[in-house]
Design a protein around this motif. Structure first.
Motif, short mmCIF file in Angstrom:
data_model
loop_
_atom_site.label_atom_id
_atom_site.label_comp_id
_atom_site.label_asym_id
_atom_site.label_seq_id
_atom_site.Cartn_x
_atom_site.Cartn_y
_atom_site.Cartn_z
N ALA A 87 0.83 -1.20 0.00
CA ALA A 87 0.00 0.00 0.00
C ALA A 87 0.86 1.25 0.00
N LYS A 88 0.18 2.38 -0.24
CA LYS A 88 0.83 3.68 -0.11
C LYS A 88 0.84 4.06 1.37
N LEU A 89 1.78 4.88 1.73
CA LEU A 89 1.94 5.28 3.13
C LEU A 89 0.66 5.89 3.70
N GLU A 90 -0.05 6.67 2.90
CA GLU A 90 -1.27 7.32 3.41
C GLU A 90 -2.39 6.33 3.71
N ASP A 91 -2.27 5.08 3.22
CA ASP A 91 -3.27 4.06 3.52
C ASP A 91 -2.99 3.35 4.85
N GLY A 92 -1.93 3.76 5.53
CA GLY A 92 -1.51 3.12 6.76
C GLY A 92 -2.57 3.00 7.84
N PRO A 93 -3.27 4.09 8.18
CA PRO A 93 -4.26 3.98 9.27
C PRO A 93 -5.34 2.94 9.01
N GLU A 94 -5.88 2.88 7.80
CA GLU A 94 -6.94 1.90 7.54
C GLU A 94 -6.39 0.48 7.49
N LEU A 95 -5.15 0.31 7.02
CA LEU A 95 -4.57 -1.03 7.02
C LEU A 95 -4.21 -1.47 8.44
N TYR A 96 -3.83 -0.52 9.29
CA TYR A 96 -3.58 -0.88 10.69
C TYR A 96 -4.87 -1.40 11.32
N GLU A 97 -5.98 -0.76 11.02
CA GLU A 97 -7.26 -1.23 11.55
C GLU A 97 -7.58 -2.63 11.02
N ALA A 98 -7.29 -2.89 9.75
CA ALA A 98 -7.51 -4.23 9.18
C ALA A 98 -6.62 -5.25 9.89
N PHE A 99 -5.36 -4.86 10.15
CA PHE A 99 -4.44 -5.75 10.87
C PHE A 99 -4.95 -6.03 12.27
N ARG A 100 -5.32 -4.98 12.97
CA ARG A 100 -5.76 -5.12 14.36
C ARG A 100 -7.04 -5.96 14.47
N ALA A 101 -7.94 -5.79 13.51
CA ALA A 101 -9.21 -6.52 13.52
C ALA A 101 -9.08 -7.89 12.85
N LYS A 102 -7.91 -8.21 12.36
CA LYS A 102 -7.65 -9.50 11.69
C LYS A 102 -8.55 -9.67 10.47
N ARG A 103 -8.75 -8.56 9.71
CA ARG A 103 -9.56 -8.60 8.50
C ARG A 103 -8.68 -8.80 7.27
N GLU A 104 -9.25 -9.39 6.25
CA GLU A 104 -8.62 -9.49 4.93
C GLU A 104 -7.28 -10.22 4.98
N GLY A 105 -7.06 -11.06 5.98
CA GLY A 105 -5.79 -11.79 6.09
C GLY A 105 -4.59 -10.89 6.27
N CYS A 106 -4.79 -9.70 6.82
CA CYS A 106 -3.72 -8.70 6.96
C CYS A 106 -2.77 -9.09 8.08
N ILE A 107 -1.54 -9.42 7.69
CA ILE A 107 -0.52 -9.80 8.67
C ILE A 107 0.67 -8.86 8.61
N LYS A 108 1.21 -8.64 7.40
CA LYS A 108 2.39 -7.78 7.23
C LYS A 108 2.15 -6.90 6.02
N VAL A 109 2.32 -5.58 6.19
CA VAL A 109 2.08 -4.63 5.12
C VAL A 109 3.39 -3.99 4.69
N MET A 110 3.61 -3.93 3.39
CA MET A 110 4.76 -3.19 2.85
C MET A 110 4.23 -1.88 2.30
N MET A 111 4.74 -0.77 2.82
CA MET A 111 4.25 0.54 2.38
C MET A 111 5.32 1.28 1.61
N THR A 112 4.89 2.00 0.59
CA THR A 112 5.80 2.84 -0.17
C THR A 112 5.48 4.30 0.15
N PRO A 113 6.49 5.12 0.31
CA PRO A 113 6.25 6.50 0.73
C PRO A 113 5.64 7.37 -0.37
N HIS A 114 5.75 6.97 -1.63
CA HIS A 114 5.24 7.79 -2.73
C HIS A 114 4.24 7.01 -3.55
N ALA A 115 3.20 7.69 -3.96
CA ALA A 115 2.22 7.06 -4.85
C ALA A 115 2.88 6.85 -6.21
N GLY A 116 2.47 5.81 -6.89
CA GLY A 116 3.01 5.65 -8.23
C GLY A 116 3.42 4.30 -8.47
#
Length: 151
Positions: A122-151
């Motif tokens: 994901a993009k860095l700005e998507d971090g808060p919603e992915l953290y919620e997915a991780f915390r709630a154990k949704r969508e199989g979210c275990i480890k997220v790789m974030m890139t600082p720039h869109a593109g």
């Protein structure tokens, strides 16, 4: 889960257990998790669900290692089980400055593959919603790789 661990280890429990959850330790509804929730509501105690699971799972004479992050007081802990089993408790945060460069070099050289543990990109700005997915154990979210720039 405890029954599965005991079945896998022929009733002994593992020699060592790593509790790498720390601060974000939330568990199923058990008497201990209810007591932790009550203590957390009344004080600034953190909930040690994963730590208690590690203590209960570990074989007598084994080692429980805690590299997870704890920032406040923790309670209640299965101290009786820790003592009765004669467990060794190892603590301390991972020294990332020491290990980051060698691990990155192994990844860049193709000797270590990190894609098998990355479940989301994901993009860095998507971090808060992915953290919620991780915390709630949704969508199989275990480890997220974030890139600082869109593109």
């Amino acid at each position: 889960m405890q029954e599965q661990i005991l079945a896998m280890t022929k009733g002994a429990g593992p020699d060592a257990v790593i509790e790498a959850v720390g601060l974000e330790s939330h568990g199923a509804t058990t008497a201990q998790s209810v007591a932790s929730a009550v203590m957390g509501a009344v004080t600034s105690f953190e909930r040690p669900f994963a730590l208690n699971q590690a203590i209960l799972a570990c074989r007598p004479g084994g080692t429980v290692s805690m590299p997870g992050v704890f920032v406040a007081q923790v309670g209640p802990i299965a101290l009786g089980a820790l003592m009765q089993k004669g467990l060794t408790l190892r603590t301390g945060q991972t020294h990332m400055l020491r290990y980051m460069r060698p691990l990155l070099d192994l990844i860049l050289a193709g000797r270590l593959r990190s894609d098998s543990i990355i479940t989301h990109r994901a993009k860095l700005e998507d971090g808060p919603e992915l953290y919620e997915a991780f915390r709630a154990k949704r969508e199989g979210c275990i480890k997220v790789m974030m890139t600082p720039h869109a593109g």
